[in-house]
Design a protein around this motif. Structure first.
Motif, PDB file in Angstrom:
ATOM      1  N   ALA A   1       0.726  -1.650   0.221  1.00 51.98           N
ATOM      2  CA  ALA A   1       0.315  -0.079   0.152  1.00 51.98           C
ATOM      3  C   ALA A   1       0.868   0.989   0.069  1.00 51.98           C
ATOM      4  CB  ALA A   1      -0.682  -0.104   1.505  1.00 51.98           C
ATOM      5  N   ARG A   2       1.716   1.449   0.831  1.00 47.79           N
ATOM      6  CA  ARG A   2       2.958   2.384   0.663  1.00 47.79           C
ATOM      7  C   ARG A   2       3.456   2.407  -0.801  1.00 47.79           C
ATOM      8  NH1 ARG A   2       8.011   3.122   0.539  1.00 47.79           N
ATOM      9  NH2 ARG A   2       9.215   4.299   1.583  1.00 47.79           N
ATOM     10  N   THR A   3       3.904   1.620  -0.959  1.00 50.79           N
ATOM     11  CA  THR A   3       4.420   1.198  -2.477  1.00 50.79           C
ATOM     12  C   THR A   3       3.262   2.228  -3.164  1.00 50.79           C
ATOM     13  OG1 THR A   3       6.288   0.249  -2.168  1.00 50.79           O
ATOM     14  CG2 THR A   3       5.392   0.483  -4.415  1.00 50.79           C
ATOM     15  N   ALA A   4       2.203   2.064  -3.922  1.00 49.93           N
ATOM     16  CA  ALA A   4       1.179   2.262  -4.639  1.00 49.93           C
ATOM     17  C   ALA A   4       0.922   3.535  -4.016  1.00 49.93           C
ATOM     18  CB  ALA A   4      -0.215   1.570  -4.432  1.00 49.93           C
ATOM     19  N   ALA A   5       1.025   4.323  -2.619  1.00 55.16           N
ATOM     20  CA  ALA A   5       0.527   5.740  -2.832  1.00 55.16           C
ATOM     21  C   ALA A   5       1.457   6.041  -2.772  1.00 55.16           C
ATOM     22  CB  ALA A   5       0.044   5.635  -1.066  1.00 55.16           C
ATOM     23  N   LEU A   6       2.616   6.044  -3.125  1.00 55.04           N
ATOM     24  CA  LEU A   6       4.589   6.712  -3.566  1.00 55.04           C
ATOM     25  C   LEU A   6       4.077   7.115  -4.992  1.00 55.04           C
ATOM     26  CD1 LEU A   6       6.353   5.854  -1.229  1.00 55.04           C
ATOM     27  CD2 LEU A   6       5.755   7.999  -1.554  1.00 55.04           C
ATOM     28  N   ALA A   7       3.266   5.748  -6.052  1.00 54.00           N
ATOM     29  CA  ALA A   7       3.712   6.142  -7.389  1.00 54.00           C
ATOM     30  C   ALA A   7       2.664   6.895  -7.258  1.00 54.00           C
ATOM     31  CB  ALA A   7       3.043   4.577  -8.005  1.00 54.00           C
ATOM     32  N   TYR A   8       0.932   6.578  -7.056  1.00 48.64           N
ATOM     33  CA  TYR A   8      -0.197   7.661  -7.108  1.00 48.64           C
ATOM     34  C   TYR A   8       0.405   8.870  -6.858  1.00 48.64           C
ATOM     35  CZ  TYR A   8      -4.340   8.812  -6.568  1.00 48.64           C
ATOM     36  OH  TYR A   8      -5.847   9.817  -6.622  1.00 48.64           O
ATOM     37  N   HIS A   9       1.084   9.232  -5.707  1.00 53.76           N
ATOM     38  CA  HIS A   9       1.029  10.585  -5.969  1.00 53.76           C
ATOM     39  C   HIS A   9       2.332  10.781  -7.031  1.00 53.76           C
ATOM     40  CE1 HIS A   9       3.186  13.971  -4.647  1.00 53.76           C
ATOM     41  NE2 HIS A   9       2.065  14.695  -3.641  1.00 53.76           N
ATOM     42  N   ASN A  10       3.430  10.509  -6.867  1.00 53.85           N
ATOM     43  CA  ASN A  10       4.485  10.789  -8.258  1.00 53.85           C
ATOM     44  C   ASN A  10       4.348  10.862  -9.000  1.00 53.85           C
ATOM     45  OD1 ASN A  10       6.061  11.404  -5.409  1.00 53.85           O
ATOM     46  ND2 ASN A  10       7.023   9.808  -5.165  1.00 53.85           N
ATOM     47  N   SER A  11       3.883  10.042  -9.334  1.00 56.78           N
ATOM     48  CA  SER A  11       3.368   9.847 -11.334  1.00 56.78           C
ATOM     49  C   SER A  11       2.196  10.982 -11.331  1.00 56.78           C
ATOM     50  CB  SER A  11       2.159   8.559 -11.328  1.00 56.78           C
ATOM     51  OG  SER A  11       1.272   8.459 -10.937  1.00 56.78           O
ATOM     52  N   GLY A  12       1.849  11.892 -10.450  1.00 51.61           N
ATOM     53  CA  GLY A  12       1.062  12.645 -11.226  1.00 51.61           C
ATOM     54  C   GLY A  12      -0.608  12.416 -10.959  1.00 51.61           C
ATOM     55  N   ALA A  13      -1.242  11.474 -11.228  1.00 52.16           N
ATOM     56  CA  ALA A  13      -2.070  10.832 -10.871  1.00 52.16           C
ATOM     57  C   ALA A  13      -3.228  11.961  -9.874  1.00 52.16           C
ATOM     58  CB  ALA A  13      -2.457   9.365 -11.496  1.00 52.16           C
ATOM     59  N   TYR A  14      -2.242  11.736  -8.703  1.00 53.49           N
ATOM     60  CA  TYR A  14      -3.188  12.412  -7.358  1.00 53.49           C
ATOM     61  C   TYR A  14      -3.451  13.393  -8.217  1.00 53.49           C
ATOM     62  CZ  TYR A  14      -3.120  14.366  -3.202  1.00 53.49           C
ATOM     63  OH  TYR A  14      -3.501  15.811  -2.400  1.00 53.49           O
ATOM     64  N   ASP A  15      -2.452  14.626  -8.322  1.00 53.92           N
ATOM     65  CA  ASP A  15      -3.174  16.021  -8.567  1.00 53.92           C
ATOM     66  C   ASP A  15      -4.324  16.517  -9.922  1.00 53.92           C
ATOM     67  OD1 ASP A  15      -1.190  17.098  -7.040  1.00 53.92           O
ATOM     68  OD2 ASP A  15       0.599  16.752  -8.627  1.00 53.92           O
ATOM     69  N   ARG A  16      -4.260  15.220 -10.377  1.00 55.36           N
ATOM     70  CA  ARG A  16      -5.167  15.109 -11.741  1.00 55.36           C
ATOM     71  C   ARG A  16      -6.664  15.009 -10.692  1.00 55.36           C
ATOM     72  NH1 ARG A  16      -0.576  12.679 -14.869  1.00 55.36           N
ATOM     73  NH2 ARG A  16      -2.140  10.095 -14.564  1.00 55.36           N
ATOM     74  N   ASP A  17      -6.493  13.932 -10.516  1.00 54.50           N
ATOM     75  CA  ASP A  17      -7.890  13.538  -9.440  1.00 54.50           C
ATOM     76  C   ASP A  17      -8.261  14.849  -8.462  1.00 54.50           C
ATOM     77  OD1 ASP A  17      -6.967  10.862 -10.685  1.00 54.50           O
ATOM     78  OD2 ASP A  17      -6.878   9.949  -8.894  1.00 54.50           O
ATOM     79  N   VAL A  18      -7.537  14.972  -7.800  1.00 49.95           N
ATOM     80  CA  VAL A  18      -7.777  16.771  -6.871  1.00 49.95           C
ATOM     81  C   VAL A  18      -7.913  17.708  -7.781  1.00 49.95           C
ATOM     82  CG1 VAL A  18      -6.961  18.262  -5.385  1.00 49.95           C
ATOM     83  CG2 VAL A  18      -6.401  16.220  -5.300  1.00 49.95           C
ATOM     84  N   ALA A  19      -7.583  17.545  -9.254  1.00 53.95           N
ATOM     85  CA  ALA A  19      -8.088  18.768 -10.069  1.00 53.95           C
ATOM     86  C   ALA A  19      -9.632  18.485 -10.213  1.00 53.95           C
ATOM     87  CB  ALA A  19      -7.483  18.704 -10.987  1.00 53.95           C
ATOM     88  N   ASP A  20      -9.863  17.370 -10.838  1.00 56.26           N
ATOM     89  CA  ASP A  20     -11.419  16.906 -11.019  1.00 56.26           C
ATOM     90  C   ASP A  20     -12.115  16.847 -10.053  1.00 56.26           C
ATOM     91  OD1 ASP A  20      -9.815  16.272 -14.053  1.00 56.26           O
ATOM     92  OD2 ASP A  20      -9.994  13.862 -13.642  1.00 56.26           O
ATOM     93  N   ILE A  21     -11.985  16.691  -9.199  1.00 58.70           N
ATOM     94  CA  ILE A  21     -13.223  17.116  -8.403  1.00 58.70           C
ATOM     95  C   ILE A  21     -12.907  18.749  -7.978  1.00 58.70           C
ATOM     96  CG2 ILE A  21     -13.163  15.709  -5.183  1.00 58.70           C
ATOM     97  CD1 ILE A  21     -13.607  14.134  -7.329  1.00 58.70           C
ATOM     98  N   ALA A  22     -12.089  19.254  -7.635  1.00 59.33           N
ATOM     99  CA  ALA A  22     -12.557  21.002  -7.333  1.00 59.33           C
ATOM    100  C   ALA A  22     -12.288  21.735  -8.882  1.00 59.33           C
ATOM    101  CB  ALA A  22     -10.488  21.332  -7.281  1.00 59.33           C
ATOM    102  N   ALA A  23     -12.713  20.903  -9.580  1.00 57.78           N
ATOM    103  CA  ALA A  23     -13.172  21.494 -10.955  1.00 57.78           C
ATOM    104  C   ALA A  23     -14.321  21.396 -10.748  1.00 57.78           C
ATOM    105  CB  ALA A  23     -12.755  20.939 -12.569  1.00 57.78           C
ATOM    106  N   GLU A  24     -14.855  19.774 -10.370  1.00 53.07           N
ATOM    107  CA  GLU A  24     -15.957  19.486 -10.325  1.00 53.07           C
ATOM    108  C   GLU A  24     -17.712  20.298  -9.526  1.00 53.07           C
ATOM    109  OE1 GLU A  24     -19.805  16.148  -9.948  1.00 53.07           O
ATOM    110  OE2 GLU A  24     -17.006  15.024 -10.161  1.00 53.07           O
ATOM    111  N   ALA A  25     -15.976  20.623  -8.513  1.00 50.22           N
ATOM    112  CA  ALA A  25     -17.163  21.147  -7.063  1.00 50.22           C
ATOM    113  C   ALA A  25     -17.466  22.635  -7.431  1.00 50.22           C
ATOM    114  CB  ALA A  25     -16.056  21.547  -5.605  1.00 50.22           C
ATOM    115  N   GLY A  26     -16.716  23.138  -8.663  1.00 51.61           N
ATOM    116  CA  GLY A  26     -16.364  24.294  -8.672  1.00 51.61           C
ATOM    117  C   GLY A  26     -17.338  25.029  -9.797  1.00 51.61           C
ATOM    118  N   ARG A  27     -17.837  24.153 -10.875  1.00 49.41           N
ATOM    119  CA  ARG A  27     -18.926  24.172 -12.022  1.00 49.41           C
ATOM    120  C   ARG A  27     -20.482  23.886 -10.816  1.00 49.41           C
ATOM    121  NH1 ARG A  27     -15.626  20.745 -14.489  1.00 49.41           N
ATOM    122  NH2 ARG A  27     -16.369  18.666 -13.619  1.00 49.41           N
TER     123      ARG A  27
END
Length: 248
Positions: free
Chosen positions: A52-78
């Motif tokens: 789980a630690r390895t997967a969490a690091l990969a999720y954050h460092n790959s940029g996927a985390y940032d994209r997912d945060v942006a997607d949810i925030a954009a939906e909230a903005g709409r």
């Protein structure tokens, strides 16, 4: 050399046949395709923490985390844009940690542990206590949430912060929010010193109810933990990703 399965000493014919068949099976097994798992295990054990630690690091460092945060925030903005002018005294509620501010520096420094007590020396290499870390007030803003905050303020939507941080961290937290760009919110609600709640829901939901009691309509409630959002008192709730720790 004698052929396999034949011995100079006599043996019963049935035993000889059985021995030959067994040895033939062993030879065949050596060439058989391996099974899916080479060992016996159980399916009931939980996920491996190291994996789980390895997967969490990969999720954050790959940029996927940032994209997912942006997607949810954009939906909230709409949603905010669609509802702000349609309700009386519209409001936005935001959590702080991993919603408005990022603790990634201490998350990785503590190797995904979350010790609350203990010192924190930013110049050192050892782990940090989270309470001491919060008092430093050095968390950066989470960009998409800051954009949502600014959208709310530009459209006369009142913004409230509700955090599980204790009241004794108010000065550092307010300083950190201001330095990160969060200025002009109505109020910051914090847990009273010495208070204990079974779940964050037990603190945060009544605070939202009190905001509604002041005549506001909470159009959107944004957090990174289900306990930030459960308990109602918001038209819609938006859950930002956070596989790094859990707050009940």
């Amino acid at each position: 050399m004698l052929p396999l399965c034949r011995r100079p000493n006599p043996m019963p014919a049935a035993l000889a046949v059985a021995l030959c068949l067994g040895l033939s099976a062993c030879a065949a097994d050596r060439h058989a395709a391996p099974t899916a798992s080479p060992f016996v295990s159980v399916a009931s054990q939980p996920a491996n923490v190291g994996d789980a630690r390895t997967a969490a690091l990969a999720y954050h460092n790959s940029g996927a985390y940032d994209r997912d945060v942006a997607d949810i925030a954009a939906e909230a903005g709409r949603w905010l844009a669609a509802r702000a002018a349609a309700v009386p005294r519209p409001a936005l509620v935001l959590d702080i940690d991993e919603t408005a501010l990022s603790n990634w520096e201490i998350i990785t420094r503590d190797d995904f542990g979350r010790p609350i007590v203990g010192p924190c020396d930013p110049a050192g290499e050892g782990p940090c206590g989270w309470a001491a870390w919060d008092q430093l007030g050095r968390d950066p803003a989470i960009g998409p949430t800051l954009a949502l905050f600014r959208q709310a303020r530009a459209t006369d939507v009142a913004v409230f912060f509700i955090t599980g941080r204790p009241e004794n961290q108010r000065a550092a937290t307010e300083r950190n929010l201001a330095a990160a760009g969060y200025r002009g919110y109505v109020r910051l609600a914090m847990v009273p010193d010495g208070a204990h709640f079974t779940s964050a829901v037990d603190f945060k939901a009544p605070v939202r109810a009190a905001i509604e009691g002041e005549g506001y309509t909470i159009v959107a409630n944004v957090g990174d933990q289900p306990s930030d959002l459960e308990g109602g008192h918001a038209e819609r709730a938006f859950l930002l990703p956070n596989p790094f720790y859990r707050v009940r």
